[in-house]
Design an enzyme around this catalytic site. Structure first.
Site, mmCIF file in Angstrom:
data_model
loop_
_atom_site.group_PDB
_atom_site.id
_atom_site.type_symbol
_atom_site.label_atom_id
_atom_site.label_comp_id
_atom_site.label_asym_id
_atom_site.label_seq_id
_atom_site.Cartn_x
_atom_site.Cartn_y
_atom_site.Cartn_z
ATOM 1 N N LYS A 162 4.623 -8.653 -4.121
ATOM 2 C CA LYS A 162 3.429 -8.713 -4.975
ATOM 3 C C LYS A 162 3.434 -7.454 -5.843
ATOM 4 O O LYS A 162 3.098 -6.361 -5.398
ATOM 5 C CB LYS A 162 2.182 -8.733 -4.086
ATOM 6 C CG LYS A 162 0.960 -9.427 -4.682
ATOM 7 C CD LYS A 162 0.458 -8.870 -5.989
ATOM 8 C CE LYS A 162 -0.440 -7.665 -5.815
ATOM 9 N NZ LYS A 162 -0.827 -7.044 -7.104
ATOM 10 N N GLU B 181 3.309 3.858 2.156
ATOM 11 C CA GLU B 181 3.794 4.961 1.313
ATOM 12 C C GLU B 181 2.664 5.286 0.354
ATOM 13 O O GLU B 181 2.418 4.538 -0.596
ATOM 14 C CB GLU B 181 5.054 4.536 0.548
ATOM 15 C CG GLU B 181 6.256 4.254 1.425
ATOM 16 C CD GLU B 181 6.869 5.514 2.040
ATOM 17 O OE1 GLU B 181 6.536 6.627 1.580
ATOM 18 O OE2 GLU B 181 7.657 5.376 2.985
ATOM 19 N N CYS C 154 4.086 9.829 -6.985
ATOM 20 C CA CYS C 154 3.485 10.227 -5.704
ATOM 21 C C CYS C 154 3.988 11.594 -5.275
ATOM 22 O O CYS C 154 3.257 12.375 -4.682
ATOM 23 C CB CYS C 154 3.795 9.184 -4.645
ATOM 24 S SG CYS C 154 5.545 8.840 -4.510
ATOM 25 N N GLU D 38 -5.720 13.739 -5.680
ATOM 26 C CA GLU D 38 -4.553 13.310 -6.456
ATOM 27 C C GLU D 38 -5.020 12.818 -7.823
ATOM 28 O O GLU D 38 -5.721 11.807 -7.908
ATOM 29 C CB GLU D 38 -3.830 12.180 -5.702
ATOM 30 C CG GLU D 38 -2.516 11.801 -6.335
ATOM 31 C CD GLU D 38 -1.866 10.611 -5.645
ATOM 32 O OE1 GLU D 38 -2.586 9.661 -5.272
ATOM 33 O OE2 GLU D 38 -0.636 10.624 -5.512
HETATM 34 P P1 NAD Z 1 -3.263 0.751 -5.693
HETATM 35 O O1 NAD Z 1 -3.448 1.039 -4.253
HETATM 36 O O2 NAD Z 1 -4.438 0.543 -6.542
HETATM 37 O O3 NAD Z 1 -2.351 -0.553 -5.889
HETATM 38 C C1 NAD Z 1 -1.093 -0.702 -5.304
HETATM 39 C C2 NAD Z 1 -0.815 -2.174 -5.089
HETATM 40 O O4 NAD Z 1 -1.762 -2.691 -4.164
HETATM 41 C C3 NAD Z 1 -0.929 -3.042 -6.340
HETATM 42 O O5 NAD Z 1 0.073 -4.037 -6.304
HETATM 43 C C4 NAD Z 1 -2.299 -3.690 -6.178
HETATM 44 O O6 NAD Z 1 -2.413 -4.928 -6.835
HETATM 45 C C5 NAD Z 1 -2.341 -3.880 -4.677
HETATM 46 N N1 NAD Z 1 -3.687 -4.028 -4.114
HETATM 47 C C6 NAD Z 1 -4.869 -3.588 -4.641
HETATM 48 N N2 NAD Z 1 -5.890 -3.947 -3.819
HETATM 49 C C7 NAD Z 1 -5.345 -4.604 -2.770
HETATM 50 C C8 NAD Z 1 -5.873 -5.199 -1.589
HETATM 51 N N3 NAD Z 1 -7.176 -5.191 -1.324
HETATM 52 N N4 NAD Z 1 -5.013 -5.778 -0.714
HETATM 53 C C9 NAD Z 1 -3.684 -5.765 -0.950
HETATM 54 N N5 NAD Z 1 -3.117 -5.239 -2.059
HETATM 55 C C10 NAD Z 1 -3.948 -4.660 -2.952
HETATM 56 O O7 NAD Z 1 -2.356 1.961 -6.181
HETATM 57 P P2 NAD Z 1 -1.904 2.298 -7.650
HETATM 58 O O8 NAD Z 1 -3.027 2.942 -8.336
HETATM 59 O O9 NAD Z 1 -1.279 1.090 -8.256
HETATM 60 O O10 NAD Z 1 -0.729 3.347 -7.362
HETATM 61 C C11 NAD Z 1 -0.922 4.698 -7.349
HETATM 62 C C12 NAD Z 1 -0.879 5.225 -5.938
HETATM 63 O O11 NAD Z 1 0.350 4.893 -5.317
HETATM 64 C C13 NAD Z 1 -0.938 6.740 -5.904
HETATM 65 O O12 NAD Z 1 -1.806 7.163 -4.885
HETATM 66 C C14 NAD Z 1 0.503 7.134 -5.572
HETATM 67 O O13 NAD Z 1 0.629 8.396 -4.991
HETATM 68 C C15 NAD Z 1 0.918 6.027 -4.671
HETATM 69 N N6 NAD Z 1 2.394 5.923 -4.611
HETATM 70 C C16 NAD Z 1 3.035 6.303 -3.466
HETATM 71 C C17 NAD Z 1 4.429 6.255 -3.386
HETATM 72 C C18 NAD Z 1 5.158 6.695 -2.150
HETATM 73 O O14 NAD Z 1 6.314 6.368 -2.011
HETATM 74 N N7 NAD Z 1 4.529 7.441 -1.244
HETATM 75 C C19 NAD Z 1 5.160 5.803 -4.483
HETATM 76 C C20 NAD Z 1 4.485 5.417 -5.630
HETATM 77 C C21 NAD Z 1 3.087 5.470 -5.682
#
Ligand code: NAD
Length: 485
Positions: free
Chosen positions: A181, A256, A290, A386
Site C-alpha cells: 500500500k 520503521e 527519517c 521531527e
Molecule cells: P504516515 O504515517 O502519515 O503515512 C505512512 C503510510 O501509512 C502511508 O502509506 C499512509 O497512507 C499510511 N497510513 C496512514 N494512516 C493509516 C492507517 N490508519 N492505517 C494504515 N496505514 C495508514 O507517514 P508519512 O507522513 O507518509 O511519512 C513520514 C514519516 O515516515 C516520518 O515520521 C519519517 O521519519 C517516517 N519514515 C521512517 C523511515 C524509517 O525507515 N525509519 C523511512 C521513511 C520515513
C-alpha cells in the site's frame, strides 16, 4: 500536461492484483499532484476494503507455489527484476522526481538502490539455511526457516521506490507473497514496479499493489486476518495504530518510524568536510528523510566558525522542480508544506531569526528555504519534534559527556553521527549513544547491506542487510528420536 510528464506517465494508474491491472471496485480515482506546481500529474485508482481483500486473497493463493519454488529459482526471478528496474531506471527516476519533488539525480540513486535490494536479497534466497542442534545420542534436531505467509507493506512518500524494495525484496526472497500500500502522495512508482514484476515472470499474485488512502486501504491491510506480517514505514502515531490493528489477529509487525538524529561535531574534526556532510544530512530530499541529521551539536570551541561557514554555503543552495535537478526540490504536498512553515514560526518564537533561510519563496509549489536556527536548547520543540523539512537546529555543547547527554535526550533513536579525528572518541560515541546506526565522519554512511532501524520511538525491527530476512521467516524446529529401532 508538459512533455516531461507526457513521456513517462500513464493515465490513469490502476491497482495491480493477481497479475492484472484493474480499476478500483468503486471505480474511484484520485489525483496525484506535482509538488513543484501543485497541478495534477495523473489519476490513480483508490483501493477500497474489497480491493485490499482481493489482493490479500491473490497473495494467499500464490503462496503455496511461491514458497515451494526452489530458492535458486526465486533468486533468478529477483535478479531479473533487479535488471529490469535498472534498464527502466531513467523513467522510474523521472516518475519519482515528478510525484515526490526530489532532485532527479537523487531519484536516480534511489532507483539504483531499489534494484540493489532485489539483487542483494536474490543472492540470499537460496542460502536460507537452518541449523543443527546437538542434543544427545538419541536425537537429531534441526531447524528450518519458513516464510511467514502473506506480508503487508505500508510505504510512506519520502523515498517510495527505495522503501518498496527495502521490505518487499527480503519478504519475497524468503518465499512470502506481498501486498503493498503506497502513500497517497506517491503511488505511481509502486504501480510501475508491480507492472515490471509481471513482465519479468513473477508469478501472478506474488506481488500486489493497492494504492489508496491510509484510513481505508492501509487500515484494511494491517487489520486483515489473512495478513501474517505487516511492515509499516511512516509516522509514530500511525505506526501505533497499525500495530494495534495487526495485534488483533496476532500478526508480526515491523515499524520503521521517525527520528530527530544528533549530528555531533567535535573541534578536532575536519570542519570543511563536516560542514558538507551536515548539509547533506539535513538538506537531502528537502529534509524529508527519517535519518536526517536534524539536531546539530557543535562544540563551543568551533561553534561560531562552523555555523558561519554552514550559513554561507546554505545560502548558495538552489531550489527548483526536482526534474530540473536543483540542490533542493519542493516539499511533497501543500499539507506538509503548511506543517513545516508552522515550525519556522515555532523556531522564530523559540530562538528568533534563523541564521539563514526561514522564508517561503514567492513561486508556485511547496518550496521552503533551507533554514538553520542557532542558539537552540534541547528542550525546545524544534529540538524535540521531527519537522521533516530542510530545517536544522544548532545546539552548542562544552564537553564529551554533555554531547552524549544531549544526544540521548530525545524520544527517538534512529541514527546518530559524529565528526572527529579521534578514533577512541568515535568508538566511545558509538557505545554511549542510543541509536540503531552510528555514522562516523560521513552522514548516511552504510547502505542496503547494513542493518537499519530504530531504538526507542524510532521503531521495532531492522531492515536492510541479512538481518532483514529474519523479519520474514519463522523457525520450525524438528526433533527426531533416532534411538528407536
Ligand atoms: P504516515 O504515517 O502519515 O503515512 C505512512 C503510510 O501509512 C502511508 O502509506 C499512509 O497512507 C499510511 N497510513 C496512514 N494512516 C493509516 C492507517 N490508519 N492505517 C494504515 N496505514 C495508514 O507517514 P508519512 O507522513 O507518509 O511519512 C513520514 C514519516 O515516515 C516520518 O515520521 C519519517 O521519519 C517516517 N519514515 C521512517 C523511515 C524509517 O525507515 N525509519 C523511512 C521513511 C520515513
Amino acid at each position: 500536461m508538459s512533455e516531461q510528464r507526457a513521456t513517462v506517465l500513464h493515465n490513469p494508474y490502476e491497482l495491480v492484483i493477481d497479475g492484472d491491472e484493474r480499476p478500483a471496485a468503486s471505480d474511484e480515482t484520485m489525483a496525484v499532484y506535482d509538488p513543484a506546481t501543485d497541478f495534477a500529474l495523473t489519476e490513480v485508482a483508490v483501493a477500497t476494503e474489497d480491493d485490499v481483500s482481493a489482493a490479500v486473497d491473490a497473495a494467499a493463493d500464490a503462496l503455496e507455489e511461491w514458497r515451494r519454488t526452489p530458492g535458486k529459482e526465486r533468486a533468478r526471478i529477483l535478479h531479473r527484476f533487479a535488471d529490469a528496474i535498472r534498464e527502466d531506471s531513467e523513467r522510474l527516476a523521472r516518475i519519482e522526481s515528478l510525484e515526490n519533488g526530489k532532485p532527479l539525480s537523487a531519484a536516480r540513486g534511489q532507483v539504483r538502490r531499489c534494484a540493489r535490494h532485489f539483487e542483494y536479497y536474490g543472492g540470499i534466497a537460496d542460502k536460507l539455511q537452518g541449523e543443527s542442534i546437538p542434543l544427545d545420542e538419541s536425537h537429531v534436531d534441526y531447524t528450518i526457516r519458513e516464510p511467514l505467509g502473506v506480508t503487508g507493506h505500508i510505504v510512506p512518500w519520502n523515498v517510495p521506490i527505495y522503501l518498496f524494495g527495502r521490505s518487499v525484496a527480503p519478504a519475497m526472497a524468503a518465499g512470502n507473497t506481498a501486498v503493498v500500500k503506497p502513500a497517497e502522495e506517491t503511488p505511481l512508482g509502486a504501480v510501475e514496479l508491480g507492472r515490471l514484476a509481471r513482465e519479468v515472470g513473477l508469478p501472478d499474485g506474488v506481488l500486489n499493489v493497492v494504492p489508496g488512502t491510509g484510513t481505508e486501504a492501509g487500515a484494511a491491510l494491517s487489520g486483515h486476518p489473512a495478513v501474517d506480517s505487516v511492515t509499516f514505514t511512516g509516522s509514530g502515531p500511525v505506526g501505533t495504530e497499525v500495530a494495534k490493528n495487526a495485534a488483533e489477529h496476532v500478526s508480526t509487525v515491523h515499524l520503521e518510524l521517525g527520528g530527530k538524529s544528533p549530528n555531533v561535531v567535535f573541534p578536532d574534526a575536519n570542519l570543511d568536510h563536516a560542514v558538507a556532510e551536515t548539509m547533506k544530512g539535513i538538506f537531502t530530499n528537502a529534509g524529508q528523510v527519517c535519518s536526517a541529521g536534524s539536531r546539530l551539536l557543535v562544540h563551543e570551541a568551533v561553534h561560531d566558525e562552523f555555523v558561519d561557514e554552514l550559513a554561507a554555503r546554505t545560502a548558495e543552495l538552489t531550489l527548483g522542480p526536482g526534474v530540473d535537478d536543483p540542490d533542493i526540490g519542493p516539499l511533497v504536498s501543500a499539507h506538509h508544506h503548511e506543517s513545516v512553515v508552522e515550525y519556522l514560526d515555532v523556531g522564530r518564537e523559540e530562538v528568533g531569526e534563523p541564521v539563514v533561510g526561514g522564508g517561503v519563496p514567492d513561486r508556485a509549489g511547496n518550496f521552503v528555504e533551507p533554514t538553520v536556527f542557532d542558539g537552540v536548547t534541547n528542550d525546545m520543540r524544534i529540538a524535540r519534534e521531527e519537522i521533516f523539512g530542510p530545517v536544522l537546529s544548532v545546539i552548542e555543547f562544552a564537553d564529551e559527556a554533555e554531547a552524549y547527554e544531549i544526544a540521548n535526550d530525545s524520544p527517538y533513536g534512529l541514527v546518530a553521527g559524529v565528526f572527529t579525528e579521534n578514533v577512541g572518541r568515535a568508538h566511545r560515541f558509538a557505545r554511549e549513544v542510543d541509536a540503531g546506526q552510528i555514522y562516523v565522519n560521513e552522514w548516511f554512511a552504510g547502505g542496503n547491506e547494513t542493518p537499519f532501524g530504530g531504538f526507542k520511538a524510532s521503531g521495532v525491527g531492522r531492515e536492510n542487510g541479512v538481518q532483514a530476512v529474519d523479519n520474514y521467516t519463522q523457525i520450525k524446529n524438528v526433533c527426531l528420536n533416532v534411538a528407536r529401532r
